[in-house]
Design an enzyme around this catalytic site. Sequence first.
Site, mmCIF file in Angstrom:
data_model
loop_
_atom_site.group_PDB
_atom_site.id
_atom_site.type_symbol
_atom_site.label_atom_id
_atom_site.label_comp_id
_atom_site.label_asym_id
_atom_site.label_seq_id
_atom_site.Cartn_x
_atom_site.Cartn_y
_atom_site.Cartn_z
ATOM 1 N N GLU A 82 48.459 41.592 42.325
ATOM 2 C CA GLU A 82 47.864 40.682 41.330
ATOM 3 C C GLU A 82 48.886 39.598 41.070
ATOM 4 O O GLU A 82 49.916 39.851 40.445
ATOM 5 C CB GLU A 82 47.587 41.450 40.018
ATOM 6 C CG GLU A 82 46.544 42.538 40.131
ATOM 7 C CD GLU A 82 45.138 41.981 40.302
ATOM 8 O OE1 GLU A 82 44.924 40.770 40.102
ATOM 9 O OE2 GLU A 82 44.257 42.773 40.654
ATOM 10 N N CYS A 108 48.293 34.431 33.548
ATOM 11 C CA CYS A 108 47.981 34.271 34.979
ATOM 12 C C CYS A 108 46.645 33.575 35.151
ATOM 13 O O CYS A 108 46.484 32.742 36.030
ATOM 14 C CB CYS A 108 47.996 35.616 35.688
ATOM 15 S SG CYS A 108 46.971 36.844 34.890
HETATM 16 P P1 NAD Z 1 58.000 38.272 39.036
HETATM 17 O O1 NAD Z 1 57.355 38.161 40.373
HETATM 18 O O2 NAD Z 1 59.274 37.562 38.814
HETATM 19 O O3 NAD Z 1 58.289 39.791 38.654
HETATM 20 C C1 NAD Z 1 57.268 40.742 38.583
HETATM 21 C C2 NAD Z 1 57.879 42.129 38.652
HETATM 22 O O4 NAD Z 1 58.436 42.329 39.950
HETATM 23 C C3 NAD Z 1 59.021 42.380 37.667
HETATM 24 O O5 NAD Z 1 58.911 43.683 37.167
HETATM 25 C C4 NAD Z 1 60.255 42.238 38.545
HETATM 26 O O6 NAD Z 1 61.372 42.957 38.071
HETATM 27 C C5 NAD Z 1 59.762 42.822 39.840
HETATM 28 N N1 NAD Z 1 60.495 42.406 41.039
HETATM 29 C C6 NAD Z 1 61.243 41.297 41.230
HETATM 30 N N2 NAD Z 1 61.743 41.280 42.481
HETATM 31 C C7 NAD Z 1 61.278 42.390 43.097
HETATM 32 C C8 NAD Z 1 61.423 42.924 44.415
HETATM 33 N N3 NAD Z 1 62.136 42.310 45.363
HETATM 34 N N4 NAD Z 1 60.790 44.093 44.710
HETATM 35 C C9 NAD Z 1 60.023 44.716 43.771
HETATM 36 N N5 NAD Z 1 59.881 44.268 42.524
HETATM 37 C C10 NAD Z 1 60.487 43.101 42.183
HETATM 38 O O7 NAD Z 1 56.879 37.825 37.987
HETATM 39 P P2 NAD Z 1 57.026 37.665 36.423
HETATM 40 O O8 NAD Z 1 57.811 36.408 36.192
HETATM 41 O O9 NAD Z 1 57.466 38.917 35.792
HETATM 42 O O10 NAD Z 1 55.506 37.432 35.995
HETATM 43 C C11 NAD Z 1 54.887 36.201 36.045
HETATM 44 C C12 NAD Z 1 53.953 36.116 37.237
HETATM 45 O O11 NAD Z 1 53.008 37.183 37.167
HETATM 46 C C13 NAD Z 1 53.128 34.856 37.224
HETATM 47 O O12 NAD Z 1 53.013 34.341 38.530
HETATM 48 C C14 NAD Z 1 51.774 35.335 36.718
HETATM 49 O O13 NAD Z 1 50.714 34.520 37.079
HETATM 50 C C15 NAD Z 1 51.693 36.679 37.343
HETATM 51 N N6 NAD Z 1 50.721 37.534 36.652
HETATM 52 C C16 NAD Z 1 49.567 37.881 37.298
HETATM 53 C C17 NAD Z 1 48.630 38.669 36.655
HETATM 54 C C18 NAD Z 1 47.364 39.082 37.361
HETATM 55 O O14 NAD Z 1 46.752 40.030 36.919
HETATM 56 N N7 NAD Z 1 46.939 38.429 38.418
HETATM 57 C C19 NAD Z 1 48.862 39.113 35.362
HETATM 58 C C20 NAD Z 1 50.028 38.740 34.722
HETATM 59 C C21 NAD Z 1 50.958 37.950 35.396
#
Ligand code: NAD
Length: 486
Positions: A233, A267
């Site tokens: 997502e 998002c």
């Molecule tokens: P992010 O991609 O920076 O991090 C998301 C998660 O992934 C965090 O828990 C982070 O610690 C982890 N992570 C980071 N690097 C990783 C790796 N190499 N391997 C595994 N895990 C890793 O995103 P964010 O800044 O926390 O969230 C914002 C983003 O999330 C935005 O793009 C937003 O649109 C999206 N989002 C989508 C939805 C949806 O349902 N489609 C809902 C909420 C947020």
Amino acid sequence: MATFSVRSPATGDVLGEHPVGGPEEVADAVVRGRGAAADWAALDWAGRRTRLLAWKRSLARRMDELADVVSAETGKPAHDARAEVLLALVHLDWAARNARSVLRVRRVPSGLLSAHQRSFLGYRPLGVVGVIGPWNYPVYTPMGSIGYALAAGNAVVHKPSELTAGTGVFLASSFADAVPDCAGLLRTVTGPGSTGRALAEGGVDKLAFTGSPGTARQVAEVCARSLTPLLAECGGKDAVLVGADADLEEAAEAIAWGAMANAGQTCAGVERVYAVESVHKRLCELVVERTRSLAAGQHYGPMTLPTQLGVVERHMKEALSSGARAPLGGPESVAAPFVHPVVLVDVPEDSPAMTEETFGPVVAINRVRDLDEAVERANASPYALGSAVFTGSRAAGLAVAQRLNSGAVSVGSVLGFAAVPSLPFGGTGESGFGRIHGAEGLRAFAVPRSVTVKRFAPYADLTSFATAPDRAARAVELGRRLHARF
Ligand code: NAD
């Protein structure tokens, strides 16, 4: 063991200290989760439902406690945090109550060729599901996977965002308190991206990731090595389409909320608006009117992720330098830790403000010839998560909705789908793949199991060497003729 601090985005104060989980902690959580999953899967549907509803009621009673943690860690206003918890409760309730009807064993038609067999379809749990969450909705978003995965009979290991670790810890401990006989079923492992990576490598049976498309690609690479199934997502660049006969007051109100609530860090928040030429000017005025009076701290909080301020500023500056106008706000609206609402108008379609996720309280309102052009532009984005349509009649809006590529569309409102638990949620392209919520969201955390039961010997058993060759050939020929004809 190494630890990290979670800080208030509003004040910078340390809110909590949490361990950095590594491969060992993740492996331990997955192994323990597997043990708990076996007991959980052995319960009947009613046993799981009773326990999940007990957890739901407990979370409802403790809503303020949980909302306080969310509000402190994300900076969002207390009301928004409470509303977020309510949405999660609605989904947990639906998943608990509907898991049996969606996943239980049922008879399916066998077809003419297999009329001698009864066919059954059922779903078994995957085992241990890993959930990696973001910070913007640290309850609602991961619970869209956690609640549905538990209801489908799995254990869950949750890695919350490092910005909202306390929220993740609260979720697991509240489950243990409310369902003490299944205390180890939901586990939280805290840490940064490296902990998420360890979870992706940690032998879970499926990984549900929510975050940015860039991180999703890294997670997908890791999952590919072990063929661990992945649900992703990711972000959005949601469009609102406004027709010539739309109720502009209604549209403007919805756009203002959809773009500015949660400081635009949603998002499926509104980032693009395509309004038909004849109403564009008036719509812009109404959106500006409604957003001008929004107050920091009351209607929206600070930006949760400090580095996002730079992204928002870049999008605005590039839009303005390539010909856009800003009837409300501008680069000066970036005043750390806040970004105050910004309305952009006539933004070139190739500007980052139109092509990349801004994730801030900025909305671009562009003019289009007609709704056909609006559909074309809305669908041109590499993101396809949510969208909304405002037209004179709801029927016309529904017809436009059927032409949009996004995973979900609201007609006459924004984000209407988020609070309907029977509707699946997710996107395509840069918005990811797979679905949470609804029946699809339950099946996402289960494996179909197909069973046939032989009832009698068929006229020609095509799975036996003992069948006379001429009889077998006649049966195949009969089948061929039927298919050639109908
Ligand atoms: P992010 O991609 O920076 O991090 C998301 C998660 O992934 C965090 O828990 C982070 O610690 C982890 N992570 C980071 N690097 C990783 C790796 N190499 N391997 C595994 N895990 C890793 O995103 P964010 O800044 O926390 O969230 C914002 C983003 O999330 C935005 O793009 C937003 O649109 C999206 N989002 C989508 C939805 C949806 O349902 N489609 C809902 C909420 C947020």
